[in-house]
Design a protein around this motif. Structure first.
Motif: not given
Length: 331
Positions: A139-140, A105-107, A109-113
């Motif tokens: 995340s921060l 998921a982070a790959q 949308e890398p800006d999803d905290a």
């Protein structure tokens, strides 16, 4: 209802997987998604995706995860499906699969905290704190004002020996929760700085002493009734050579422990006795005549108040012995 009636009318004309999914959407019946899936020859990813979200809303975790897995096998480019599979896998205690899902998921949308934070939480459950620490930091980057992530990275960071970052993280949490006290973390930070423990990079943590002192000063100014907090502050002050402040903190801890009925409950009595003995020991060791006199009066009052209930208790015997010592010193 009207929407279902319209969809059924169209299905009567020509049944398609999409229409069966639409009927599932408006009725909430999982059977319609199964029909769509079968009609497509098990090639219509939308059917399993919608079925997965239906089970997710109902917290039917096994069925939810299975549906998402089938959907992703056909189309792996949906952020929401990977994220939701991660949530279902966490609920099923399948932490490695959860980590993989949140990582995918982070790959996407890398800006999803939240994806990064959940990835960190999965790594914590896998006891991989270094990767958890890195995920929380990521995340921060995208949600700097989230105190829950700061708290997560604080707990992991202090365990990893990232003392300087943990100190910064604690301050960030306090910006949102001014009375947040975690005695375990504070005690570890105090021990690290007073004992000169090596941090994660091999540097002496004693360089952080002033920062920890200011942090504890800020907390004790806001939270006056937390005895363990005052005890940590006393240890730090004594290690730093400020015996007057250490003694005052010991007294504040003792007062905080003397809640209503403490002299009737064994556990509370023992805690009060231990705190009183610490006050007496420091008063006799480092205090002046006034401190010694005050310690004698304090011990005499405690012995008298608990003599009937705890006369035979070991802690009471130690109070009596300390009183005899203080009386001798107060001559």
């Amino acid at each position: 209802d009207k929407a279902a009636t319209i969809v059924r009318a169209r299905l009567a004309e020509r049944a398609t997987p999409k229409l069966w999914c639409l009927l599932g959407d408006v009725t909430g019946e999982p059977a319609h998604y199964h029909t769509a899936w079968a009609l497509s020859g098990e090639r219509y990813a939308r059917a399993q995706r919608s079925l997965g979200f239906l089970h997710l809303r109902r917290q039917e975790w096994d069925a939810c995860a299975a549906a998402f897995e089938r959907s992703l096998a056909l189309n792996a480019h949906f952020f929401g499906v990977w994220f939701s599979l991660g949530c279902a896998s966490m609920s099923l205690a399948r932490y490695e699969r959860a980590a993989e899902a949140f990582r995918r998921a982070a790959q996407l949308e890398p800006d999803d905290a939240e994806a990064w934070n959940n990835l960190g939480s999965a790594y914590v459950r896998m006891h991989d704190k270094r990767r958890a620490f890195n995920a929380f930091q990521e995340s921060l980057k995208w949600n700097y004002e989230n105190w829950k992530v700061w708290q997560n990275v604080l707990f992991v960071g202090v365990d990893l020996g990232e003392f300087e970052f943990a100190l910064h993280a604690y301050r960030r949490v306090l910006a949102f929760r001014p009375t947040f006290v975690d005695v375990d973390v504070l005690s570890l930070l105090a021990d690290a700085t007073t004992r000169g423990m090596a941090d994660a990079d091999g540097h002496d943590a004693s360089r952080l002493f002033d920062g920890v002192r200011r942090l504890l000063g800020q907390l004790t100014a806001s939270v006056s009734d937390n005895a363990p907090l005052w005890q940590v502050h006393a240890r730090l002050m004594r290690a730093g050579g400020d015996h007057g402040a250490a003694l005052e903190s010991r007294k504040r801890a003792l007062r905080a422990l003397q809640t209503t009925g403490w002299e009737k409950a064994t556990e509370s009595f023992v805690k009060v006795a231990e705190a009183a003995l610490e006050v007496a020991e420091q008063s006799l060791d480092r205090g002046g005549p006034a401190d010694v006199h005050a310690a004698r009066l304090m011990l005499r009052g405690l012995v008298k108040r608990t003599d009937g209930t705890f006369h035979d208790h070991d802690a009471h015997g130690r109070l009596v012995a300390a009183l005899e010592q203080a009386t001798e010193a107060d001559q």
